[in-house]
Design an enzyme around this catalytic site. Structure first.
Site, mmCIF file in Angstrom:
data_model
loop_
_atom_site.group_PDB
_atom_site.id
_atom_site.type_symbol
_atom_site.label_atom_id
_atom_site.label_comp_id
_atom_site.label_asym_id
_atom_site.label_seq_id
_atom_site.Cartn_x
_atom_site.Cartn_y
_atom_site.Cartn_z
ATOM 1 N N ASP A 61 0.908 -1.121 -0.201
ATOM 2 C CA ASP A 61 -0.026 0.007 -0.156
ATOM 3 C C ASP A 61 1.010 1.245 0.015
ATOM 4 O O ASP A 61 2.195 1.102 0.326
ATOM 5 C CB ASP A 61 -0.951 0.117 1.168
ATOM 6 C CG ASP A 61 -1.858 1.248 1.287
ATOM 7 O OD1 ASP A 61 -2.448 1.503 0.424
ATOM 8 O OD2 ASP A 61 -1.807 2.032 2.231
ATOM 9 N N SER A 62 0.469 2.348 -0.142
ATOM 10 C CA SER A 62 0.936 3.648 -0.186
ATOM 11 C C SER A 62 1.450 4.181 1.226
ATOM 12 O O SER A 62 2.145 5.023 1.321
ATOM 13 C CB SER A 62 0.227 4.630 -0.964
ATOM 14 O OG SER A 62 -1.020 4.882 -0.377
ATOM 15 N N TYR A 91 -0.210 8.403 -2.782
ATOM 16 C CA TYR A 91 -0.095 8.173 -4.123
ATOM 17 C C TYR A 91 -1.042 9.097 -5.183
ATOM 18 O O TYR A 91 -0.858 9.472 -6.175
ATOM 19 C CB TYR A 91 -0.310 6.742 -4.380
ATOM 20 C CG TYR A 91 1.095 6.059 -3.976
ATOM 21 C CD1 TYR A 91 1.996 6.469 -3.525
ATOM 22 C CD2 TYR A 91 0.996 4.811 -4.391
ATOM 23 C CE1 TYR A 91 3.121 5.586 -3.348
ATOM 24 C CE2 TYR A 91 1.987 3.798 -4.547
ATOM 25 C CZ TYR A 91 3.283 4.409 -3.723
ATOM 26 O OH TYR A 91 4.351 3.499 -3.475
ATOM 27 N N GLY A 92 -2.471 9.327 -4.329
ATOM 28 C CA GLY A 92 -3.612 9.774 -4.949
ATOM 29 C C GLY A 92 -3.238 11.221 -5.914
ATOM 30 O O GLY A 92 -3.773 11.016 -7.017
ATOM 31 N N CYS A 103 -4.291 -1.413 -2.203
ATOM 32 C CA CYS A 103 -4.353 0.247 -2.561
ATOM 33 C C CYS A 103 -5.186 0.259 -3.824
ATOM 34 O O CYS A 103 -4.741 -0.090 -4.834
ATOM 35 C CB CYS A 103 -2.879 0.472 -2.726
ATOM 36 S SG CYS A 103 -2.776 2.280 -3.130
ATOM 37 N N GLU A 159 -2.792 8.751 8.066
ATOM 38 C CA GLU A 159 -1.402 8.406 8.219
ATOM 39 C C GLU A 159 -0.807 9.333 9.229
ATOM 40 O O GLU A 159 0.123 9.068 9.812
ATOM 41 C CB GLU A 159 -0.994 9.011 6.746
ATOM 42 C CG GLU A 159 -0.794 7.881 5.508
ATOM 43 C CD GLU A 159 -0.061 6.428 5.739
ATOM 44 O OE1 GLU A 159 0.854 6.682 6.245
ATOM 45 O OE2 GLU A 159 -0.477 5.770 5.093
ATOM 46 N N CYS A 191 -10.668 3.260 -0.991
ATOM 47 C CA CYS A 191 -9.408 3.415 -0.679
ATOM 48 C C CYS A 191 -9.034 2.816 0.528
ATOM 49 O O CYS A 191 -10.036 2.693 1.640
ATOM 50 C CB CYS A 191 -9.012 4.930 -0.348
ATOM 51 S SG CYS A 191 -7.491 5.316 0.336
ATOM 52 N N HIS A 219 -7.295 3.195 3.284
ATOM 53 C CA HIS A 219 -7.237 3.882 4.289
ATOM 54 C C HIS A 219 -8.462 4.268 4.882
ATOM 55 O O HIS A 219 -8.762 4.399 6.100
ATOM 56 C CB HIS A 219 -6.655 5.251 4.074
ATOM 57 C CG HIS A 219 -5.118 4.766 3.693
ATOM 58 N ND1 HIS A 219 -4.597 4.867 2.627
ATOM 59 C CD2 HIS A 219 -3.986 5.457 4.504
ATOM 60 C CE1 HIS A 219 -3.027 4.813 2.637
ATOM 61 N NE2 HIS A 219 -2.894 5.333 3.794
#
Lengths: 275, 275
Positions: free
Chosen positions: B11-12, B43-44, B74, B153, B185, B187
């Site tokens: 994942d990012s 990354y988005g 991701c 994050e 996503c 997250h």
């Protein structure tokens, strides 16, 4: 390989139609070719080598119809021949045992699982092995119910005979304390109401066919062969080695498809192995 | 290829841990290697070519760890690079978008589906296309929510900031009448309670990660690489390109694993394509 090619389903008779019924609901864009080997039904009491040979003949028939995926919608044939056929063919081949085992593990709360199937399926130990490979702590009670398939194939599944045969067949589970029963033969979901009545409402019945269709759906996506051009209406074609009239009667009632017809085919001249 | 090799997740950042959490529950026999590219998160907002290059670097890192399957946990990386990486590698590679799309189609009752994701995921139209390929009749409302990932994050997902950012991000759905929202996503499930509070109890939230793990389970069976020797205890290894302390803090709280440690790694020297 075109995405519009059909998915091929096979069974020793009409049982695999319980899987097709789910497929028509969950995968409305997909075409279906079905072969039921009614003339040589039941498979359950036959030796493994013979079941394997017959399953290869059905496989070769479906390959001749240009299918993009093969579903062995028969527990007996799955336990005898899936591994060999899957390894031999370039298209995806799936059976009904692993999806059923996975669903049973998910459903049970007391870790006591019953499995019913034909003699060949039960003798193979395929469900027990699949369940224990994933969840060693499960207690599995297996029972062959050789009479159930004939009740379905002879279209007697709504009769008092069905009730009596089911009561006899399920008797061994009376004191096992199972809370989940795997219908380990694709013919059995046709008898589902009779099973549920005998077992009571607290036992969860697992229809491995319904679980199999979720897996078919995922594999169509994974291999990027799902039909994404739904403008062409999907087709259904039904073949049997037995009486097309009897087959069509059961199939149209079970699938609720009017004007369903079946064609008789001869599988005996087809190769009994990979060609 | 041994069945005891780990499954690789990427994942990012920490988002893919929502998929790992499901994997630890549904697949207790399987070992896990995780790489989170925290240092280059998010990354988005990045161009597709760059996302693809970074995703290949994570892929090459996981291949060096000897994984038997790769999960692009991701959505941004899935929309940019899944097709290319899957086609290039001999081991199974799966992403999170198709499982999420399938689950949303199954869940909706009014055929109005919302999708939230990063800019890159929403711009790619991947969810909309996946949903419409399967079910043309669906109305899909898509919205990029660029601020959500940073809230997760930075470990602020329990703060009032989270509530405010979510309210702003979901505002466009106020009058759409959606009954299903895809958290597009990985997250986002960490913000799930905040979403549900804003949306009310009648909107079903789809966690594409949870759906993905069911697919992982099926593919492990299909490719016959599930770990069926659970006597060797499974291992988990976590790698990040950012702060190992911060990563371990979020991961151990989210996965409820005590003594979880993370190692810092440098991906920048790895090839940005298939080697």
């Amino acid at each position: 390989m075109s995405k519009q090619q059909a998915i091929g389903f096979m069974d020793s008779g009409v049982g695999g139609l319980t899987v097709v019924k789910e497929a028509l609901q969950q995968l409305p864009n997909e075409s279906v070719v079905y072969i039921g080997d009614t003339a040589r039904n039941p498979y359950g009491p036959r030796p493994v080598s013979q079941i394997k040979a017959y399953t290869w003949q059905m496989t070769n028939f479906l390959l001749d119809q240009g299918v993009k995926m093969i579903v062995i919608a028969c527990n007996t044939a799955t336990s005898a021949a899936l591994a060999e056929i899957k390894a031999a063919l370039p298209i995806p081949v799936i059976g009904v045992i692993l999806p059923g085992a996975r669903a049973a593990i998910k459903a049970t709360r007391n870790q006591r699982i019953g499995v019913i199937g034909t003699q060949a399926t039960i003798k193979s130990g395929a469900y027990e092995q699949a369940i224990h490979r994933k969840a060693q702590q499960m207690t599995v009670f297996s029972q062959a119910c050789p009479k159930f398939v004939s009740v379905v194939e002879s279209n007697e599944f709504r009769s008092p005979v069905a009730k009596k045969v089911v009561a006899e067949g399920l008797q061994p589970f009376a004191k096992t304390g199972i809370d989940t029963l795997v219908m380990g033969c694709t013919h059995y979901p046709i008898l589902r109401p009779v099973f549920q009545q005998w077992l009571g409402p607290d036992v969860t019945l697992i229809d491995s066919g319904a679980e199999t269709v979720s897996q078919i759906s995922m594999l169509l996506d994974y291999f990027e062969i799902a039909n994404d051009q739904p403008d062409t209406p999907p087709m259904e074609a039904f073949y049997t080695t037995g009486s097309p009239t009897m087959f069509a009667e059961i199939a149209s009632s079970w699938l609720q498809l009017k004007d369903l017809t079946a064609q008789r085919v001869d599988l005996t001249q087809l190769p009994q192995e990979k060609r």
